[in-house]
Design an enzyme around this catalytic site. Sequence first.
Site, PDB file in Angstrom:
ATOM      1  CE  LYS A 145       6.728  -6.569   6.376  1.00 48.34           C
ATOM      2  NZ  LYS A 145       7.855  -5.762   5.959  1.00 48.34           N
ATOM      3  CG  ASP A 171      -1.191  -5.483   4.542  1.00 50.79           C
ATOM      4  OD1 ASP A 171      -0.524  -6.418   5.033  1.00 50.79           O
ATOM      5  OD2 ASP A 171      -0.687  -4.596   3.821  1.00 50.79           O
ATOM      6  CD1 TRP A 212       3.656  -0.538   4.180  1.00 46.13           C
ATOM      7  CD2 TRP A 212       3.709  -1.192   2.045  1.00 46.13           C
ATOM      8  NE1 TRP A 212       4.974  -0.719   3.818  1.00 46.13           N
ATOM      9  CE2 TRP A 212       5.032  -1.118   2.530  1.00 46.13           C
ATOM     10  CE3 TRP A 212       3.493  -1.568   0.715  1.00 46.13           C
ATOM     11  CZ2 TRP A 212       6.138  -1.419   1.721  1.00 46.13           C
ATOM     12  CZ3 TRP A 212       4.593  -1.874  -0.082  1.00 46.13           C
ATOM     13  CH2 TRP A 212       5.897  -1.799   0.425  1.00 46.13           C
TER      14      TRP A 212
HETATM   15  N1  PMP Z   1       1.880  -4.266   3.497  1.00 46.46           N
HETATM   16  C1  PMP Z   1       2.664  -3.957   4.540  1.00 46.46           C
HETATM   17  C2  PMP Z   1       2.031  -3.502   5.814  1.00 46.46           C
HETATM   18  C3  PMP Z   1       4.051  -4.048   4.419  1.00 46.46           C
HETATM   19  O1  PMP Z   1       4.835  -3.739   5.451  1.00 46.46           O
HETATM   20  C4  PMP Z   1       4.614  -4.483   3.194  1.00 46.46           C
HETATM   21  C5  PMP Z   1       6.100  -4.660   2.986  1.00 46.46           C
HETATM   22  N2  PMP Z   1       6.935  -4.155   3.880  1.00 46.46           N
HETATM   23  C6  PMP Z   1       3.761  -4.762   2.140  1.00 46.46           C
HETATM   24  C7  PMP Z   1       2.403  -4.670   2.328  1.00 46.46           C
HETATM   25  C8  PMP Z   1       4.298  -5.210   0.806  1.00 46.46           C
HETATM   26  O2  PMP Z   1       4.701  -6.512   0.926  1.00 46.46           O
HETATM   27  P1  PMP Z   1       5.460  -7.321  -0.189  1.00 46.46           P
HETATM   28  O3  PMP Z   1       6.806  -6.739  -0.320  1.00 46.46           O
HETATM   29  O4  PMP Z   1       5.445  -8.709   0.372  1.00 46.46           O
HETATM   30  O5  PMP Z   1       4.664  -7.214  -1.443  1.00 46.46           O
END
Ligand code: PMP
Length: 359
Positions: A195, A171, A101
């Site tokens: 989450k 994030d 991520w």
């Molecule tokens: N950042 C982290 C740490 C994540 O765990 C996730 C999704 N699991 C995301 C970003 C992406 O999130 P989204 O699917 O809401 O775009």
Amino acid sequence: MRVYNFAAGPAVLPEEVLRKAQEEMLDYKGTGMSVMEMSHRSKTYEAIIGEAENLLREVMGIPANFKVLFLQGGASLQFAMVPMNLMVKNKKADYVNTGAWAKKAISEAKKFGAVKVVASSEDKNFTYIPELNSSEFSNDADYLHITTNNTIFGTRYTKFPDTGKVPLVADMSSNILSEKIDVLKFGLIYAGAQKNLGPAGVTLVIIRDDLVGLAPESIPTMLNYKIHADEKSLYNTPPCYGIYIIGLVLTWIKKMGGIATIEKNNNEKANILYDYLDSSAMFKCPVVKKDRSLMNIVFVAPTVELNEKFAKESDKAGLLQLKGHRSVGGMRASVYNAMPIEGVKKLVEFMKNFEKTNG
Ligand code: PMP
């Protein structure tokens, strides 16, 4: 019958929240309609979104000089919105690479300016949080970005870098509300809701006042934090129902005793699993002890066959979604706030039996 759902997200929600939503589904507090059917301009809905914000402020201890925004587009859109809005003065930002991520955040940011990766744990497949050396930080960066919990690799920061005047952007998608944090340390925090906050479709942004309104005029309206801050997340139709559920989740957290109790429970749950993993002859946790996530606990059995067998059999036993991410292999137990301790105990019991039978 409810199962134990160890999915990484969308993930388990508190049963009490689902029951409350069920109870209010057809007739929200005497309005004769569902929150899903309600105008976002109605007084009733204004109270719902206002209450969600107030509860979040109270539960997280968000100071008055921060705005709370309920947006859409997921954390993935924040990978772009953050640089579009903040990487504007010197067009430079520092990033820490702690996994998949973080990498996505980095590659989006590169579209808008110069990115310096000031630390990375890629050399050991992201099994630790790298030491952050402030002499590596750029004094003239518009911000420094970290991923506080790495959902795929099962690591988390236990202390945050001191970035001085440079705003710290985080994030927090997979560990927001899981332990006490000092919001004042951050310039901007963002998280997808699916989450610890509520259902997918809402993205939370907490942003310090002085970082609102920096974007150039040319930025698309919907991507400008200032519009959403000025309009209190009601510039256009927000993800109304999701925000309502977030309000219910926050009410549940408050009733549980707030973040302090949640954090204590999360430590207890994670310790049960990690203690067993560290004593097991079959399962191993690849993450260094000091950086282990409280939310996403990764573990591997010694062979591909055993990992596959485990994923299949645990599923049959009502312990769902334990298969790990393909980049790590093995298993991952996501034990968000709403995962009851019984679920973790059941999992460990299952693992012990599996080890006995297959060891
Ligand atoms: N950042 C982290 C740490 C994540 O765990 C996730 C999704 N699991 C995301 C970003 C992406 O999130 P989204 O699917 O809401 O775009």
